[in-house]
Design an enzyme around this catalytic site. Structure first.
Site, PDB file in Angstrom:
ATOM      1  N   GLU A   1       4.743 -11.329   6.104  1.00 28.81           N
ATOM      2  CA  GLU A   1       5.372 -10.649   4.912  1.00 28.81           C
ATOM      3  C   GLU A   1       4.525 -10.416   3.717  1.00 28.81           C
ATOM      4  OE1 GLU A   1       9.141 -10.679   6.286  1.00 28.81           O
ATOM      5  OE2 GLU A   1       9.469 -10.636   3.673  1.00 28.81           O
TER       6      GLU A   1
ATOM      7  N   LYS B   1       4.286 -11.260  -0.377  1.00 31.15           N
ATOM      8  CA  LYS B   1       4.961 -10.682  -1.443  1.00 31.15           C
ATOM      9  C   LYS B   1       4.678 -10.379  -2.664  1.00 31.15           C
ATOM     10  CE  LYS B   1       6.055 -15.874  -4.365  1.00 31.15           C
ATOM     11  NZ  LYS B   1       5.833 -15.152  -5.198  1.00 31.15           N
TER      12      LYS B   1
ATOM     13  N   ASP C   1       5.328  -9.288  -6.076  1.00 33.46           N
ATOM     14  CA  ASP C   1       4.596  -8.994  -6.883  1.00 33.46           C
ATOM     15  C   ASP C   1       5.707  -8.593  -8.109  1.00 33.46           C
ATOM     16  OD1 ASP C   1       4.305 -11.156  -9.385  1.00 33.46           O
ATOM     17  OD2 ASP C   1       2.387 -10.525  -9.213  1.00 33.46           O
TER      18      ASP C   1
ATOM     19  N   TYR D   1      14.096  -7.703   1.651  1.00 32.63           N
ATOM     20  CA  TYR D   1      12.979  -8.913   2.401  1.00 32.63           C
ATOM     21  C   TYR D   1      14.526  -9.870   2.242  1.00 32.63           C
ATOM     22  CZ  TYR D   1      12.347 -10.127  -2.121  1.00 32.63           C
ATOM     23  OH  TYR D   1      12.556 -11.311  -3.674  1.00 32.63           O
TER      24      TYR D   1
ATOM     25  N   LYS E   1       0.206 -18.740  -1.515  1.00 26.34           N
ATOM     26  CA  LYS E   1      -0.465 -18.126  -2.751  1.00 26.34           C
ATOM     27  C   LYS E   1      -1.466 -17.523  -2.797  1.00 26.34           C
ATOM     28  CE  LYS E   1       1.698 -18.368  -6.106  1.00 26.34           C
ATOM     29  NZ  LYS E   1       2.649 -17.036  -6.864  1.00 26.34           N
TER      30      LYS E   1
ATOM     31  N   CYS F   1     -10.215   2.119 -42.150  1.00 29.39           N
ATOM     32  CA  CYS F   1     -11.333   2.081 -41.023  1.00 29.39           C
ATOM     33  C   CYS F   1     -12.534   1.432 -40.660  1.00 29.39           C
ATOM     34  CB  CYS F   1     -11.784   3.396 -40.663  1.00 29.39           C
ATOM     35  SG  CYS F   1     -12.570   4.495 -39.131  1.00 29.39           S
TER      36      CYS F   1
ATOM     37  N   CYS G   1     -15.216   5.175 -41.127  1.00 23.57           N
ATOM     38  CA  CYS G   1     -15.658   5.332 -42.076  1.00 23.57           C
ATOM     39  C   CYS G   1     -14.894   4.951 -43.512  1.00 23.57           C
ATOM     40  CB  CYS G   1     -15.110   6.484 -41.662  1.00 23.57           C
ATOM     41  SG  CYS G   1     -13.141   6.707 -41.562  1.00 23.57           S
TER      42      CYS G   1
ATOM     43  N   CYS H   1      -7.241   6.008 -37.724  1.00 24.04           N
ATOM     44  CA  CYS H   1      -8.110   6.345 -39.140  1.00 24.04           C
ATOM     45  C   CYS H   1      -7.224   8.053 -38.906  1.00 24.04           C
ATOM     46  CB  CYS H   1      -9.342   6.713 -38.962  1.00 24.04           C
ATOM     47  SG  CYS H   1     -10.278   7.269 -39.519  1.00 24.04           S
TER      48      CYS H   1
ATOM     49  N   CYS I   1     -14.384  11.453 -39.325  1.00 26.23           N
ATOM     50  CA  CYS I   1     -14.673   9.984 -38.944  1.00 26.23           C
ATOM     51  C   CYS I   1     -15.597   9.846 -37.742  1.00 26.23           C
ATOM     52  CB  CYS I   1     -13.881   9.303 -38.569  1.00 26.23           C
ATOM     53  SG  CYS I   1     -14.201   7.318 -37.755  1.00 26.23           S
TER      54      CYS I   1
HETATM   55  S1  IVH Z   1      12.367 -14.280   0.844  1.00 26.90           S
HETATM   56  C1  IVH Z   1      15.845 -17.670   0.885  1.00 26.90           C
HETATM   57  N1  IVH Z   1      10.025 -12.496   0.876  1.00 26.90           N
HETATM   58  O1  IVH Z   1       9.385 -14.230  -4.137  1.00 26.90           O
HETATM   59  C2  IVH Z   1      14.430 -16.795   0.840  1.00 26.90           C
HETATM   60  N2  IVH Z   1      11.272 -13.830  -1.326  1.00 26.90           N
HETATM   61  O2  IVH Z   1       8.181 -17.410  -5.791  1.00 26.90           O
HETATM   62  C3  IVH Z   1      14.137 -16.294  -0.430  1.00 26.90           C
HETATM   63  N3  IVH Z   1       9.314 -12.534  -2.810  1.00 26.90           N
HETATM   64  O3  IVH Z   1      12.468 -15.518  -5.246  1.00 26.90           O
HETATM   65  C4  IVH Z   1      13.311 -15.443  -0.585  1.00 26.90           C
HETATM   66  N4  IVH Z   1       8.374 -11.358  -1.578  1.00 26.90           N
HETATM   67  O4  IVH Z   1      11.424 -13.385  -5.302  1.00 26.90           O
HETATM   68  C5  IVH Z   1      11.085 -13.299   0.011  1.00 26.90           C
HETATM   69  N5  IVH Z   1       9.270 -11.441   1.312  1.00 26.90           N
HETATM   70  C6  IVH Z   1       9.448 -11.707   0.355  1.00 26.90           C
HETATM   71  C7  IVH Z   1       9.158 -11.971  -0.956  1.00 26.90           C
HETATM   72  C8  IVH Z   1      10.071 -13.112  -1.360  1.00 26.90           C
HETATM   73  C9  IVH Z   1       8.544 -11.696  -2.332  1.00 26.90           C
HETATM   74  C10 IVH Z   1       9.481 -13.319  -4.039  1.00 26.90           C
HETATM   75  C11 IVH Z   1      11.213 -14.005  -4.283  1.00 26.90           C
HETATM   76  C12 IVH Z   1      11.473 -15.423  -4.299  1.00 26.90           C
HETATM   77  C13 IVH Z   1       9.838 -15.487  -5.335  1.00 26.90           C
HETATM   78  C14 IVH Z   1       9.287 -16.582  -4.869  1.00 26.90           C
END
Ligand code: IVH
Length: 698
Positions: free
Chosen positions: A135, A137, A139, A248, A344, A438, A441, A456, A461
């Site tokens: 799934e 991650k 941000d 999640y 990552k 500026c 001008c 300005c 200008c």
């Molecule tokens: S699971 C015990 N699932 O990434 C497991 N974390 O770099 C708990 N994060 O601290 C985390 N998407 O804040 C999980 N689909 C996802 C996530 C996720 C983002 C974050 C989370 C975690 C951090 C680690």
């Protein structure tokens, strides 16, 4: 099991109830129904992404509920939508202990890392082949939510993983976080759920446009914007940020006495599905259930390739062992679970050297510092120049000329300087002196106390004039093809073009001698200029560059006038009655039209034969598509933008999604989910392209 929170029949019943309650006087007997309807409407809008009520209908029902509750305060319940509205400011955010420490994730960067991890998981679990969930991650900023007896009890930040900050009030401003969920259905007394709060790319851009227009510093990136928003003192401001959430992970689950563990929570996949069915927004729709690490790797790479297509930022994928019993068996370290790993994506950060800072003067006189850096390749593009936004940003980031700086480019977001590395300085670095005058001008710069941007104020200008002319000619304004920024500057510098009106009296005969401006380009430009005279009034209004009047506001204003001169006499109060026009915008409009120079410009343009009448309004009056909403889906034979323009020219509006607000869905080839949704709703006219053309031509 379906993962829909509401069945089709429940949905139509709630919708019918909504329509009925809109037209009657409500009594305490309607209270529960009203709450159900509004919670349902929130779910359709914020979780299911498919609104069913018009904003005005939602507001009217909300008001009815509020008045009822005011008369019967004893009937107010914590799950009432009115309870999201926070009274007063957050004094502070007390520290609270998480029920279970919030662990981090181990990182992996390539296929080899994942192969190693898979081998360890198989060893520790004693399984030959493991089923994984893959799934996104997200941000953003992580949060922990606790629900007790079906009600949202607490929201907290991650903090140090053991203790976080109590941000319950601010959590309630995230409309996709339900205030109530029927967890008792599974005999759950208390549950701790983890997830990520984020700002989608669109809201991020909108927030920043607003901040910049107000002369404030924009937010650096969606991640910082989300975590900063969660800790704002004023919950009402949090609400305006448009935060979203994805849940999640269930970290703790307490059942009512003598109840056995629910089957619906035995795998990660089912857990997400169940949470989704309870009204939570989860990572479920983007979660893949996969056997074998090879396919896991493929999926990670597939998402890496399409990360820019997602409406929010993701910085990798998370792979989790699906079965909870296997998760327990595989276990965890004090830092991270062994049954999950983050993959990552390639960094979109790089270091470079800050060579110089130049200052750009914008259309409204704003002076923006621009960093010139040693060219560096980040996330697919080479960057050598990037905005530092304003003086405060330069100070906050402690930047000096010659510094090593960290650059990030996140998706659609413009690249920015994350930080400098003062520890790498060798003494040769120089302080960045912000100009007092500026750079173009040389007039003294001015900064209102509450703003972060220096301006300005000389409207003559050169830099401002050039920017204003370029904006007038730009694609979204008068669309004068060929008259781009560079040419405007060139014409200006050679003395051929001094003002917006000057576009219509360019001395083409004299310009023939100009280098790099051939016969063909000249004829094309002449034609484009001539054509622009018939542009619709909303474009002209936008092109005039009135502060705070963007494309949408220009369209709104156009709907209310027959000629631009109608705006000359309008008061702030009158303008404020228009949709989306607030006091700041209205003030700026009044200010603009009270300026003799601006009226003079309009008179000159009108004398050149430009269109200041509102043909659009005349068409609406003559029985076009006023008030009707359209959406196009599938592959059309004509260009979608042309089809949309036809609707707008007849006074209709284009919507972004299928909802009860939609009147017509025009379907081309391979129409997909939008068509299905429209059929399900049953209230939408579904047209073929041919039928659409007949309607337009009628
Ligand atoms: S699971 C015990 N699932 O990434 C497991 N974390 O770099 C708990 N994060 O601290 C985390 N998407 O804040 C999980 N689909 C996802 C996530 C996720 C983002 C974050 C989370 C975690 C951090 C680690």
């Amino acid at each position: 099991m379906t993962n829909m929170m509401y069945s089709a029949s429940q949905q139509s019943e709630l919708l019918a109830g909504a329509k009925q309650l809109l037209h009657i006087e409500v009594t305490p007997e309607h209270l529960a129904q009203l709450k159900d309807i509004l919670n349902f409407a929130d779910w359709t809008y914020y979780v299911n992404d498919n609104p069913v009520l018009a904003d005005s209908e939602y507001d009217a029902l909300f008001k009815k509920l509020k008045v009822l509750e005011q008369h019967h305060p004893s009937l107010i319940t914590p799950d009432s939508p009115t309870q999201r509205i926070a009274k007063g400011l957050n004094k502070d955010f007390p520290s609270v202990a998480h029920l279970v420490p919030m662990l981090s994730l181990e990182n992996s960067y390539d296929a080899e890392d994942l192969l190693d991890w898979d081998r360890k998981c198989r060893e520790l679990s004693g399984q030959e082949d493991i089923e994984y969930c893959v799934e996104p991650k997200f941000d953003g900023a992580s949060i922990s939510l606790i629900y007790e007896n079906d009600l949202l009890f607490r929201g907290a930040t991650r903090g140090d993983g053991v203790q976080g900050d109590d941000i319950t009030n601010n959590t309630k401003q995230i409309r996709s976080v339900p205030l109530m969920a029927s967890l008792s259905k599974y005999h759950i007394r208390q549950i701790e759920i983890r997830g990520e709060v984020l700002i989608n790319k669109k809201s991020f851009t909108q927030n920043n446009e607003k901040l910049v227009a107000d002369g404030l510093a924009p937010l650096a990136n969606p991640r910082n914007a989300a975590s900063g928003s969660l800790r704002m003192k004023d919950p009402n401001e949090v609400a305006k940020r448009g935060l979203d959430s994805f849940l999640y992970h269930v970290s703790n689950l307490t059942l009512n006495e003598n109840e056995s563990y629910p089957d619906e929570f035995r795998t990660h996949y089912d857990t997400l599905k169940t949470l989704e069915s309870l009204g939570f927004k989860t990572s479920f729709s983007n979660t893949r259930l996969i056997h074998g690490i090879a396919k896991v790797i493929d999926t990670c790479l597939e998402f890496e390739n399409k990360r820019d297509e997602l409406p929010y930022e993701i910085d990798g994928m998370v792979i989790k062992v699906n079965r909870m019993d296997l998760q327990d068996k595989i276990g965890q370290t004090s830092h991270h679970p062994r049954w999950a790993i983050a993959f990552k994506f390639k960094a979109r950060q790089a270091t470079s050297k800050l060579l110089n800072v130049e200052y750009q003067v914008g259309r409204t006189g704003s002076v923006t510092p621009v960093a010139k850096i040693e060219p560096v390749y980040v996330g697919g593009v080479t960057i050598s120049s990037l905005s530092l936004f304003n003086q405060d940003v330069v100070k906050e980031k402690n930047l000096m000329l010659g510094d090593t700086v960290l650059i990030e480019r996140a998706g659609d977001v413009i690249p920015y300087v994350v930080k400098s590395f003062p520890e790498l300085r060798d003494g040769s670095e120089q302080v960045i002196d912000f100009p007092t005058h500026c750079p173009v001008c040389h007039e003294a710069l001015y900064k209102p106390a509450e703003e972060a941007v220096w301006r300005c104020t000389n409207i003559n200008c050169e830099a401002q004039v050039i920017e204003k002319i370029a904006h007038f000619a730009s694609k979204d304004a008068m669309d004068i093809r060929g008259l781009g920024d560079a040419l405007v500057r060139k014409f200006f510098e050679q003395g051929y073009l001094k003002s917006i009106a000057g576009i219509y009296s360019l001395p083409f005969e004299e310009m023939k001698t100009m280098e790099g401006f051939g016969e063909k380009s000249m004829t094309n430009l002449m034609e484009a200029i001539e054509k622009s005279k018939t542009q619709a009034l909303n474009r002209l209004l936008f092109g005039l560059g009135i502060r705070y009047v963007g494309e949408t506001t220009a369209k709104t204003l156009t709907r209310h006038i027959s000629h631009i001169a109608d705006l000359y006499s309008m008061s702030i109060e009158q303008l404020c009655t228009f949709e989306d026009v607030g006091i700041k915008v209205a003030g700026s409009i009044v200010d603009f039209f009270s300026h003799p120079d601006n009226r003079q410009l309009i008179a000159e343009l009108e004398a050149c034969g430009l269109n200041f009448r509102n043909e659009l309004k005349q068409e609406i009056v003559s029985g076009g598509l006023a008030g009707k909403t359209f959406l196009f889906t599938g592959t059309l034979t004509m260009k979608r933008s042309d089809a949309e323009a036809m609707v707008e020219a007849k006074g209709g509006n284009i919507l972004g999604s299928v909802s009860s607000k939609l009147n017509y869905l025009v379907v081309g080839d391979d129409a997909g989910s939008k068509l299905e949704k429209a059929k399900k709703l049953g209230t939408i006219n579904i047209l073929t392209e041919e039928e659409f053309m007949t309607l337009i031509e009628s």
